[in-house]
Design an enzyme around this catalytic site. Structure first.
Site, PDB file in Angstrom:
ATOM      1  N   LYS A 167       0.827  -1.216   0.000  1.00 20.53           N
ATOM      2  CA  LYS A 167       0.000   0.000   0.000  1.00 20.53           C
ATOM      3  C   LYS A 167       0.859   1.264   0.000  1.00 20.53           C
ATOM      4  O   LYS A 167       0.653   2.170  -0.805  1.00 20.53           O
ATOM      5  CB  LYS A 167      -0.908   0.048   1.247  1.00 20.53           C
ATOM      6  CG  LYS A 167      -1.832  -1.142   1.405  1.00 20.53           C
ATOM      7  CD  LYS A 167      -2.707  -1.002   2.628  1.00 20.53           C
ATOM      8  CE  LYS A 167      -1.981  -0.997   3.958  1.00 20.53           C
ATOM      9  NZ  LYS A 167      -1.309  -2.275   4.303  1.00 20.53           N
TER      10      LYS A 167
ATOM     11  N   ARG B 208     -10.038   1.288   8.460  1.00 23.72           N
ATOM     12  CA  ARG B 208      -9.686  -0.117   8.734  1.00 23.72           C
ATOM     13  C   ARG B 208     -10.713  -0.856   9.554  1.00 23.72           C
ATOM     14  O   ARG B 208     -10.497  -2.018   9.896  1.00 23.72           O
ATOM     15  CB  ARG B 208      -8.378  -0.155   9.510  1.00 23.72           C
ATOM     16  CG  ARG B 208      -7.226  -0.365   8.603  1.00 23.72           C
ATOM     17  CD  ARG B 208      -6.027  -0.523   9.453  1.00 23.72           C
ATOM     18  NE  ARG B 208      -4.992   0.169   8.788  1.00 23.72           N
ATOM     19  CZ  ARG B 208      -3.720  -0.172   8.815  1.00 23.72           C
ATOM     20  NH1 ARG B 208      -3.331  -1.162   9.545  1.00 23.72           N
ATOM     21  NH2 ARG B 208      -2.851   0.492   8.153  1.00 23.72           N
TER      22      ARG B 208
ATOM     23  N   ARG C 111      11.786  -5.218   5.508  1.00 22.80           N
ATOM     24  CA  ARG C 111      11.537  -3.807   5.144  1.00 22.80           C
ATOM     25  C   ARG C 111      12.495  -2.865   5.873  1.00 22.80           C
ATOM     26  O   ARG C 111      12.822  -3.046   7.043  1.00 22.80           O
ATOM     27  CB  ARG C 111      10.107  -3.410   5.503  1.00 22.80           C
ATOM     28  CG  ARG C 111       9.903  -1.896   5.356  1.00 22.80           C
ATOM     29  CD  ARG C 111       8.488  -1.442   5.388  1.00 22.80           C
ATOM     30  NE  ARG C 111       7.725  -2.035   6.445  1.00 22.80           N
ATOM     31  CZ  ARG C 111       6.407  -2.003   6.498  1.00 22.80           C
ATOM     32  NH1 ARG C 111       5.729  -1.410   5.529  1.00 22.80           N
ATOM     33  NH2 ARG C 111       5.773  -2.560   7.493  1.00 22.80           N
TER      34      ARG C 111
ATOM     35  N   ARG D 158      11.100  -0.608  11.297  1.00 22.01           N
ATOM     36  CA  ARG D 158       9.956  -0.292  12.149  1.00 22.01           C
ATOM     37  C   ARG D 158       9.888  -1.244  13.331  1.00 22.01           C
ATOM     38  O   ARG D 158      10.154  -2.438  13.186  1.00 22.01           O
ATOM     39  CB  ARG D 158       8.657  -0.380  11.333  1.00 22.01           C
ATOM     40  CG  ARG D 158       8.333   0.914  10.633  1.00 22.01           C
ATOM     41  CD  ARG D 158       7.197   0.823   9.673  1.00 22.01           C
ATOM     42  NE  ARG D 158       6.023   0.095  10.112  1.00 22.01           N
ATOM     43  CZ  ARG D 158       4.910  -0.025   9.390  1.00 22.01           C
ATOM     44  NH1 ARG D 158       4.840   0.569   8.199  1.00 22.01           N
ATOM     45  NH2 ARG D 158       3.892  -0.712   9.833  1.00 22.01           N
TER      46      ARG D 158
ATOM     47  N   ARG E 199      -0.870  -8.368  13.313  1.00 20.45           N
ATOM     48  CA  ARG E 199      -1.431  -7.371  12.381  1.00 20.45           C
ATOM     49  C   ARG E 199      -2.301  -8.065  11.337  1.00 20.45           C
ATOM     50  O   ARG E 199      -3.348  -7.547  10.936  1.00 20.45           O
ATOM     51  CB  ARG E 199      -0.297  -6.575  11.723  1.00 20.45           C
ATOM     52  CG  ARG E 199       0.325  -5.568  12.696  1.00 20.45           C
ATOM     53  CD  ARG E 199       1.735  -5.159  12.332  1.00 20.45           C
ATOM     54  NE  ARG E 199       1.884  -4.540  11.047  1.00 20.45           N
ATOM     55  CZ  ARG E 199       3.044  -4.383  10.425  1.00 20.45           C
ATOM     56  NH1 ARG E 199       4.170  -4.793  10.991  1.00 20.45           N
ATOM     57  NH2 ARG E 199       3.096  -3.813   9.246  1.00 20.45           N
TER      58      ARG E 199
HETATM   59  P1  AP5 Z   1       4.851  -1.491   1.935  1.00 21.20           P
HETATM   60  O1  AP5 Z   1       4.527  -0.770   0.679  1.00 21.20           O
HETATM   61  O2  AP5 Z   1       5.488  -0.714   3.034  1.00 21.20           O
HETATM   62  O3  AP5 Z   1       3.543  -2.268   2.447  1.00 21.20           O
HETATM   63  P2  AP5 Z   1       2.250  -1.749   3.183  1.00 21.20           P
HETATM   64  O4  AP5 Z   1       1.082  -2.463   2.582  1.00 21.20           O
HETATM   65  O5  AP5 Z   1       2.196  -0.241   3.190  1.00 21.20           O
HETATM   66  O6  AP5 Z   1       2.533  -2.361   4.596  1.00 21.20           O
HETATM   67  P3  AP5 Z   1       2.474  -1.743   6.066  1.00 21.20           P
HETATM   68  O7  AP5 Z   1       3.216  -2.721   6.915  1.00 21.20           O
HETATM   69  O8  AP5 Z   1       2.936  -0.322   6.099  1.00 21.20           O
HETATM   70  O9  AP5 Z   1       0.960  -1.815   6.336  1.00 21.20           O
HETATM   71  P4  AP5 Z   1       0.292  -1.844   7.690  1.00 21.20           P
HETATM   72  O10 AP5 Z   1      -1.100  -1.714   7.244  1.00 21.20           O
HETATM   73  O11 AP5 Z   1       0.561  -3.003   8.559  1.00 21.20           O
HETATM   74  O12 AP5 Z   1       0.990  -0.633   8.474  1.00 21.20           O
HETATM   75  P5  AP5 Z   1       0.557   0.877   8.717  1.00 21.20           P
HETATM   76  O13 AP5 Z   1       1.775   1.680   8.729  1.00 21.20           O
HETATM   77  O14 AP5 Z   1      -0.566   1.275   7.852  1.00 21.20           O
HETATM   78  O15 AP5 Z   1       5.751  -2.759   1.571  1.00 21.20           O
HETATM   79  C1  AP5 Z   1       6.223  -3.625   2.582  1.00 21.20           C
HETATM   80  C2  AP5 Z   1       7.633  -4.136   2.200  1.00 21.20           C
HETATM   81  O16 AP5 Z   1       7.539  -4.930   1.011  1.00 21.20           O
HETATM   82  C3  AP5 Z   1       8.641  -3.018   1.885  1.00 21.20           C
HETATM   83  O17 AP5 Z   1       9.893  -3.462   2.305  1.00 21.20           O
HETATM   84  C4  AP5 Z   1       8.597  -2.907   0.358  1.00 21.20           C
HETATM   85  O18 AP5 Z   1       9.837  -2.452  -0.154  1.00 21.20           O
HETATM   86  C5  AP5 Z   1       8.313  -4.347  -0.048  1.00 21.20           C
HETATM   87  N1  AP5 Z   1       7.472  -4.439  -1.233  1.00 21.20           N
HETATM   88  C6  AP5 Z   1       6.408  -3.641  -1.570  1.00 21.20           C
HETATM   89  N2  AP5 Z   1       5.850  -4.070  -2.720  1.00 21.20           N
HETATM   90  C7  AP5 Z   1       6.560  -5.191  -3.096  1.00 21.20           C
HETATM   91  C8  AP5 Z   1       6.462  -6.086  -4.196  1.00 21.20           C
HETATM   92  N3  AP5 Z   1       5.495  -5.934  -5.133  1.00 21.20           N
HETATM   93  N4  AP5 Z   1       7.362  -7.115  -4.276  1.00 21.20           N
HETATM   94  C9  AP5 Z   1       8.336  -7.278  -3.324  1.00 21.20           C
HETATM   95  N5  AP5 Z   1       8.480  -6.443  -2.258  1.00 21.20           N
HETATM   96  C10 AP5 Z   1       7.602  -5.404  -2.153  1.00 21.20           C
HETATM   97  O19 AP5 Z   1      -0.022   0.762  10.206  1.00 21.20           O
HETATM   98  C11 AP5 Z   1       0.832   0.479  11.285  1.00 21.20           C
HETATM   99  C12 AP5 Z   1       0.010   0.442  12.572  1.00 21.20           C
HETATM  100  O20 AP5 Z   1      -0.623   1.716  12.799  1.00 21.20           O
HETATM  101  C13 AP5 Z   1      -1.155  -0.562  12.600  1.00 21.20           C
HETATM  102  O21 AP5 Z   1      -0.719  -1.856  12.957  1.00 21.20           O
HETATM  103  C14 AP5 Z   1      -2.065   0.080  13.665  1.00 21.20           C
HETATM  104  O22 AP5 Z   1      -1.576  -0.153  14.953  1.00 21.20           O
HETATM  105  C15 AP5 Z   1      -1.933   1.553  13.369  1.00 21.20           C
HETATM  106  N6  AP5 Z   1      -2.927   2.032  12.394  1.00 21.20           N
HETATM  107  C16 AP5 Z   1      -2.687   2.516  11.130  1.00 21.20           C
HETATM  108  N7  AP5 Z   1      -3.836   2.855  10.537  1.00 21.20           N
HETATM  109  C17 AP5 Z   1      -4.823   2.577  11.424  1.00 21.20           C
HETATM  110  C18 AP5 Z   1      -6.233   2.677  11.369  1.00 21.20           C
HETATM  111  N8  AP5 Z   1      -6.873   3.156  10.286  1.00 21.20           N
HETATM  112  N9  AP5 Z   1      -6.935   2.279  12.454  1.00 21.20           N
HETATM  113  C19 AP5 Z   1      -6.330   1.837  13.571  1.00 21.20           C
HETATM  114  N10 AP5 Z   1      -4.986   1.692  13.676  1.00 21.20           N
HETATM  115  C20 AP5 Z   1      -4.244   2.057  12.612  1.00 21.20           C
END
Ligand code: AP5
Length: 216
Positions: free
Chosen positions: A8, A83, A122, A155, A166
């Protein structure tokens, strides 16, 4: 939308640049609050490091503030929000009040094995949030962001144990949001297979976005 590690953040950053949209990542906004060391930031850390969602009331307040501040460019690309179904309902109310439509929902998916490999490898830029991977998406210079030159960091929630939590939160709390959107007449839900290489996933998303624009 999509599970942790689906891509994402990587894709939202690319697409928001291409389409001149404002990229609003809930995770990045919460991490900035943590980095500021506020009382709210310390409270957020407890949830995030356990792989749990932060409470709806808190995230809705934070995201409404972000949505209403700053210029929208050619639209807003939301990454990581909503979410839960109550968050989606709060977003609906906010968009109705602002007179802005929700044009489409993109859902990126990848296999669980792929997700664990991506998350545990990552590295992220603490300044601009750009994500890299030790194997799949390496920076040009080891451990430095291509855009800002900052040292990349890992992270605190990117361990295998926390990613399993997660994923569990995603299945239980976020999958129902996708079902909520699929039921909405007229709303396009774009299903994108995120298991290919990053550039190919970008092409798939661009094709889907361009088709939307052409359909008006
Ligand atoms: P990346 O693009 O970073 O993936 P992502 O889908 O953004 O993954 P996240 O881990 O950031 O999502 P998340 O939803 O768990 O975390 P968030 O920060 O939103 O890619 C991941 C890795 O893969 C990278 O190393 C990249 O280089 C690699 N990659 C990407 N595409 C690839 C491909 N095609 N092939 C190979 N490698 C690839 O949330 C974190 C925390 O915040 C949550 O756990 C929660 O506690 C809180 N939070 C956030 N939003 C909310 C909400 N709306 N409600 C409540 N709590 C929330």
């Amino acid at each position: 939308m999509g599970p942790p590690g689906a891509g994402k953040g990587t894709q939202a950053k690319r697409l928001s640049e291409k389409y001149a949209m404002r990229h609003l990542s809930s995770g990045d906004i919460l991490r900035a609050e943590r980095a500021a060391g506020s009382a709210l930031g310390r409270e957020l850390a407890r949830y995030m490091d356990a792989g749990a969602l932060v409470p709806d009331e808190t995230i809705v307040k934070v995201m409404v503030k972000a949505l209403t501040g700053g210029s929208d460019g050619q639209g807003i690309l939301l990454d990581g929000f909503p979410r839960t179904v109550p968050q989606a309902q709060a977003l609906d109310a906010q968009l109705a009040q602002a007179g802005k439509p929700l044009d489409a929902v993109a859902v990126i998916d990848a296999s669980r094995d792929e997700i664990v490999a991506r998350i545990t490898g990552r590295r992220s830029c603490p300044r601009c949030g750009r994500a890299y991977h030790v194997t799949f998406l390496r920076p040009r210079r080891d451990d430095l962001c291509d855009d800002c030159g900052q040292a990349l960091t890992r992270r605190s929630d990117d361990t295998e144990a926390v990613v399993r939590q997660r994923l569990e939160a995603y299945d239980r709390q976020t999958e129902p949001v996708i079902a909520y959107y699929r039921r909405r007449p007229g709303l396009k839900v774009l299903d994108i297979d995120g298991s290919a290489a990053p550039d190919e996933v970008t092409r798939r998303l661009q094709r889907a976005f361009d088709a939307l624009v052409h359909q008006g």
